[in-house]
Every structure is written in structure tokens, then in C-alpha cells.
Design a protein around this motif. Structure first.
Motif, short mmCIF file in Angstrom:
data_model
loop_
_atom_site.label_atom_id
_atom_site.label_comp_id
_atom_site.label_asym_id
_atom_site.label_seq_id
_atom_site.Cartn_x
_atom_site.Cartn_y
_atom_site.Cartn_z
N GLU A 26 0.98 -1.07 0.13
CA GLU A 26 0.22 -0.20 0.34
C GLU A 26 0.96 1.36 0.26
O GLU A 26 0.72 2.27 0.00
CB GLU A 26 -1.33 0.17 0.82
CG GLU A 26 -0.76 -0.24 2.31
CD GLU A 26 0.71 -0.68 3.01
OE1 GLU A 26 1.14 -0.85 4.06
OE2 GLU A 26 0.49 -1.62 2.37
N TRP A 36 6.93 3.07 1.91
CA TRP A 36 7.52 2.14 3.16
C TRP A 36 7.52 0.38 2.67
O TRP A 36 8.87 -0.10 2.78
CB TRP A 36 7.05 2.28 3.77
CG TRP A 36 7.76 2.10 5.67
CD1 TRP A 36 9.21 2.46 5.66
CD2 TRP A 36 7.73 1.42 6.85
NE1 TRP A 36 8.86 2.36 7.12
CE2 TRP A 36 8.39 0.81 6.83
CE3 TRP A 36 6.18 0.00 6.40
CZ2 TRP A 36 8.74 0.13 8.04
CZ3 TRP A 36 6.71 -1.12 7.10
CH2 TRP A 36 7.55 -1.27 7.83
N ARG A 37 5.58 0.39 3.29
CA ARG A 37 6.32 -1.81 2.72
C ARG A 37 6.70 -2.05 1.79
O ARG A 37 7.17 -3.54 2.25
CB ARG A 37 4.26 -1.04 2.51
CG ARG A 37 4.22 -3.09 2.41
CD ARG A 37 2.89 -3.38 3.85
NE ARG A 37 2.83 -2.94 4.80
CZ ARG A 37 3.16 -2.74 6.21
NH1 ARG A 37 4.36 -3.90 6.95
NH2 ARG A 37 2.83 -2.06 7.09
N ARG A 75 4.51 -4.53 13.32
CA ARG A 75 2.33 -3.77 13.80
C ARG A 75 2.59 -5.21 14.41
O ARG A 75 2.92 -5.92 15.42
CB ARG A 75 1.18 -4.08 12.65
CG ARG A 75 1.38 -2.84 12.16
CD ARG A 75 0.36 -3.06 10.91
NE ARG A 75 0.12 -1.87 9.43
CZ ARG A 75 -0.32 -1.87 8.58
NH1 ARG A 75 -1.80 -2.43 8.77
NH2 ARG A 75 -0.66 -0.62 7.96
N PHE A 86 4.46 2.99 17.93
CA PHE A 86 4.17 3.91 17.44
C PHE A 86 3.11 5.21 18.30
O PHE A 86 3.06 6.59 17.51
CB PHE A 86 3.04 3.57 16.67
CG PHE A 86 3.06 2.66 15.38
CD1 PHE A 86 2.77 1.15 15.43
CD2 PHE A 86 4.13 2.95 14.24
CE1 PHE A 86 3.18 0.22 14.32
CE2 PHE A 86 4.49 1.32 13.61
CZ PHE A 86 3.59 0.77 13.88
N ALA A 90 -1.13 0.67 14.04
CA ALA A 90 -0.16 1.71 13.09
C ALA A 90 -1.33 2.99 13.69
O ALA A 90 -0.17 4.20 14.26
CB ALA A 90 -0.24 1.51 12.16
N ARG A 135 -0.93 5.95 16.76
CA ARG A 135 -0.09 7.36 15.93
C ARG A 135 -1.94 7.90 16.56
O ARG A 135 -1.54 8.73 16.78
CB ARG A 135 0.34 6.81 14.17
CG ARG A 135 1.05 6.55 14.27
CD ARG A 135 1.12 6.42 13.07
NE ARG A 135 2.55 5.68 12.70
CZ ARG A 135 3.15 5.21 11.59
NH1 ARG A 135 2.75 4.97 10.51
NH2 ARG A 135 4.24 4.25 10.99
N PHE A 175 -3.67 4.22 4.47
CA PHE A 175 -2.05 4.60 4.04
C PHE A 175 -1.86 4.45 2.50
O PHE A 175 -0.53 4.21 2.41
CB PHE A 175 -1.47 3.24 5.01
CG PHE A 175 -1.50 3.60 6.11
CD1 PHE A 175 -1.36 2.48 6.39
CD2 PHE A 175 -0.20 3.99 6.82
CE1 PHE A 175 -1.76 2.32 8.04
CE2 PHE A 175 -0.63 4.64 8.01
CZ PHE A 175 -1.16 3.30 9.10
N HIS A 211 -1.03 9.78 8.61
CA HIS A 211 0.42 8.82 9.78
C HIS A 211 1.61 7.80 9.03
O HIS A 211 1.83 7.35 9.37
CB HIS A 211 -1.06 7.72 9.90
CG HIS A 211 -1.86 7.73 11.42
ND1 HIS A 211 -2.97 7.53 11.41
CD2 HIS A 211 -2.42 9.58 12.16
CE1 HIS A 211 -3.41 7.85 12.39
NE2 HIS A 211 -3.08 9.23 12.67
N ASN A 212 0.97 8.19 8.01
CA ASN A 212 2.65 8.16 6.38
C ASN A 212 2.67 9.23 5.93
O ASN A 212 1.95 9.87 5.48
CB ASN A 212 2.58 6.46 6.05
CG ASN A 212 1.47 6.23 5.21
OD1 ASN A 212 0.63 7.32 4.62
ND2 ASN A 212 2.05 5.58 4.59
N ASP A 241 7.11 8.08 8.32
CA ASP A 241 7.55 7.02 7.27
C ASP A 241 9.51 7.80 6.66
O ASP A 241 10.37 6.58 7.01
CB ASP A 241 6.95 6.90 6.26
CG ASP A 241 6.14 5.44 6.61
OD1 ASP A 241 5.18 5.00 5.59
OD2 ASP A 241 5.97 5.23 7.65
N LEU A 261 10.27 5.57 9.45
CA LEU A 261 10.21 4.50 10.06
C LEU A 261 10.90 3.32 9.90
O LEU A 261 11.49 3.76 8.29
CB LEU A 261 8.83 3.84 9.85
CG LEU A 261 8.10 2.94 10.38
CD1 LEU A 261 8.14 2.52 11.97
CD2 LEU A 261 7.04 2.23 9.57
O1 AHR Z 1 3.38 -0.10 9.70
C1 AHR Z 1 3.69 1.04 9.22
C2 AHR Z 1 3.07 1.42 8.50
O2 AHR Z 1 2.04 0.54 7.60
C3 AHR Z 1 3.72 1.75 7.49
O3 AHR Z 1 3.83 3.78 8.01
C4 AHR Z 1 2.79 2.29 6.50
O4 AHR Z 1 3.24 3.04 5.54
C5 AHR Z 1 2.78 1.31 5.98
O5 AHR Z 1 1.16 1.57 5.11
#
Ligand code: AHR
Length: 316
Positions: free
Chosen positions: A38, A41-42, A116, A133, A165, A169, A193, A221-222, A250, A270
């Protein structure tokens, strides 16, 4: 001259020896149930864990759940059936894991939660390798309070509903802004996200808040949602990072580009490199060693002053 038969025997012996050493090298077979892709970062977390597994000769069974918990539960059950040595689980949401974690435990397979957390008994998993978080949310709020002298109407782009997350947050951010009577969260909604989710929800916030005139800042949040929000703010004829402050989490390369271009104000890192501590934890458990229940991976806050340099370093 060496007889063919002798040659055949020695080659077979060599083959077995080689086979064995490779087998010996494939230290472990690990199942990895990933949420999906998504965000930037992932994607970098997945690539980092795969690279670490390869470096260690680990036979990694990778599963992409496309954001669905039921796919992750299915994947964990298939890993158990394959008799893996350990499981890495990035749980898309916090609840609903007790049963399948119990099945892995009954099968004697250690489960490491990566990035997570879950709302389940700690006995049901080996450890969690993740950032705090709540601290990230609190850091974002502290930055905003300082930047605005404690006076700001802020809109919040939440992460995936029900995810640790997003829950944490939000809690961390509210725990700090709650001390500032003139900082108000005037709108809050999930952008899941994603960049497109961030843009869409920010467009609705701008429309609902007089074209954005009432909005002092967006807390995302991201980074991916923040980058979507930046686009929406520009399309509304406003100046992101100036008319509307932008703070997110992130520290993906693209956010440093946007920050260097003057479009965002702050991000909290992150760490995506969670493979090494996760594999180490499984190896330690297999050797009967104690493993702490939470292996923390928090990162710093980044501001525009170092953005261009960070972008250059991270976008190589
Ligand atoms: O779980 C972390 C979050 O998951 C990250 O901050 C985000 O980018 C991802 O979707």
C-alpha cells in the motif's frame, strides 16, 4: 585412466556433499505473511526482508495478503502445514489473531510480529520487532505545537482502520495535543495509508473547510497519504507547507524530495530493515535463548534543513 564407474561414484559423492552443504546453508525455512504494498515504506520493508533472507541463505516463503486479514490467516496456516521453522507476520489489523497464533504455538513454531502489533496474549507470539507508534504520534504533535506556538486547527489522515499503526499514532498525537487547548483536530478520517486515499480524503477536507482557509495543518499517519494531500492542496490553489503545514511518518525518499521542494515540513522515520532482528530472534529461540517481547526500532524526526541531502542518499 580413471574408470567411468569411479568417476560416476565420485561425482555422486560430490553431488551429495554439495547438496548437503547447500541444505546445511539453507539454515531455516521461514514463512512471511506481508500485508500488501500500500505504500513506499511497505515495499521497501518487503525488499529489505527478502534481501536479508537471501544474504543468510534462508528459504523464505513469501505471501502478499492484498490487505486482507483472512488471506494472512490462510497463509499462516499453510506455513504451519509446511512445517516452517518460524513465521514473520505483519498483522494488517490488531484483533482476530488469537486462534491462528495458538495453532502456530501448538505446532511449536515461533511467530515474530514485524512492524505492527496485535491485541493478543503475549504468550501467543515470540516477539514484536517494531517501532513505538505512540511515540511517533507524540513526536509529530510536539513538532506541531512548537511550530504553531500551540495554536492550530489540524486535520488528520488516519491509516488503515483497526491497525495498531493507526490506533497508536492517533493516541500518541492526541496525548500531546490534549495539553494545548488551542490545537484542535477538526476533521479525521482514514486514507488507508495510500497516496490516492490521502488525496481523496484531503480533497473532501478542503471542500468542507472553506477551500482550506480554516485548516492550519495536516497530520498524516504516513508519507504516502501526505504526498496525496500535498497534491490536493496544490490543486486547491494553496501552498502546502506554508498555507497548510504538513507533518507525516515513514521518511520514504519521495517525502524528502517534497520537503526539499518546500511542499512538506516534517517526517518521522520508520525503520524498514526489520529482517535481521526478526531472523536473529527466531534463531535465538531455536537455540533455547531468551528473547525480549518487544524489539524496538524507533527513528528520528527530519526537517527541511537536511532534506536534499537525505533525498540524495536514500534515492540512490
Ligand atoms: O505499519 C506501518 C505503516 O504501514 C507505515 O507507516 C505505512 O507506510 C504502512 O502502510
Amino acid at each position: 585412466m580413471v574408470s567411468l564407474k569411479k568417476l560416476a561414484v565420485s561425482t555422486a559423492a560430490l553431488g551429495v556433499a554439495l547438496g548437503l552443504s547447500f541444505a546445511a546453508q539453507a539454515e531455516m525455512m521461514i514463512g512471511f505473511s506481508q500485508i500488501g504494498s500500500e505504500s513506499g515504506w511497505r515495499t521497501s520493508e518487503t525488499a529489505s526482508i527478502k534481501a536479508e533472507a537471501e544474504k543468510r541463505g534462508i528459504d523464505l516463503k513469501f505471501s502478499d495478503a492484498q490487505q486482507k486479514q483472512e488471506n494472512q490467516i490462510k497463509a499462516v496456516r499453510s506455513f504451519i502445514a509446511q512445517g516452517v521453522d518460524g513465521i514473520l507476520l505483519a498483522p494488517v489489523v490488531e484483533t482476530g489473531w488469537d486462534q491462528v497464533l495458538k495453532e502456530a504455538k501448538d505446532a511449536g513454531i515461533p511467530v515474530v510480529l514485524v512492524d505492527r502489533g496485535v491485541a493478543a496474549d503475549e504468550d501467543l507470539y515470540l516477539t514484536k520487532v517494531a517501532s513505538d507508534f505512540v511515540v511517533e504520534g507524540a513526536l509529530a504533535a510536539a513538532w506541531l505545537a512548537a511550530e504553531t506556538n500551540g495554536v492550530c486547527d489540524v486535520v488528520e489522515l488516519q491509516g488503515t482502520v483497526g491497525s495498531s499503526a493507526a490506533n497508536d499514532r492517533k493516541e500518541g498525537f492526541e496525548s500531546v495535543v490534549g495539553n494545548f487547548p488551542a490545537i484542535n483536530i477538526i476533521r479525521s478520517q482514514s486514507g488507508d495509508f495510500t497516496r490516492s486515499g490521502g488525496k481523496e480524503v484531503m480533497e473532501s477536507f478542503l471542500k468542507a473547510e472553506d477551500g482550506g482557509k480554516n485548516i492550519c495543518a495536516v497530520y498524516a499517519h504516513n508519507d504516502d497519504m501526505a504526498l496525496g494531500a500535498v497534491q490536493a492542496i496544490k490543486e486547491a490553489g494553496l501552498d502546502p507547507a506554508d498555507d497548510i503545514l504538513v507533518v507525516s511518518i515513514d521518511a520514504v525518499p519521495d517525502i524528502f524530495k517534497a520537503m526539499a521542494d518546500g511542499d512538506t515540513n516534517a517526517t518521522i522515520e520508520l525503520n524498514p530493515h526489520l529482517g535481521a532482528p526478526s531472523f536473529d530472534a527466531i534463531k535465538a529461540a531455536m537455540a533455547g535463548e531468551e528473547v525480549p517481547k518487544w524489539i524496538k526500532a524507533n527513528g528520528p524526526l527530519y526537517l527541511p534543513a537536511t532534506a536534499a541531502e537525505e533525498y540524495k542518499m536514500r534515492s540512490k
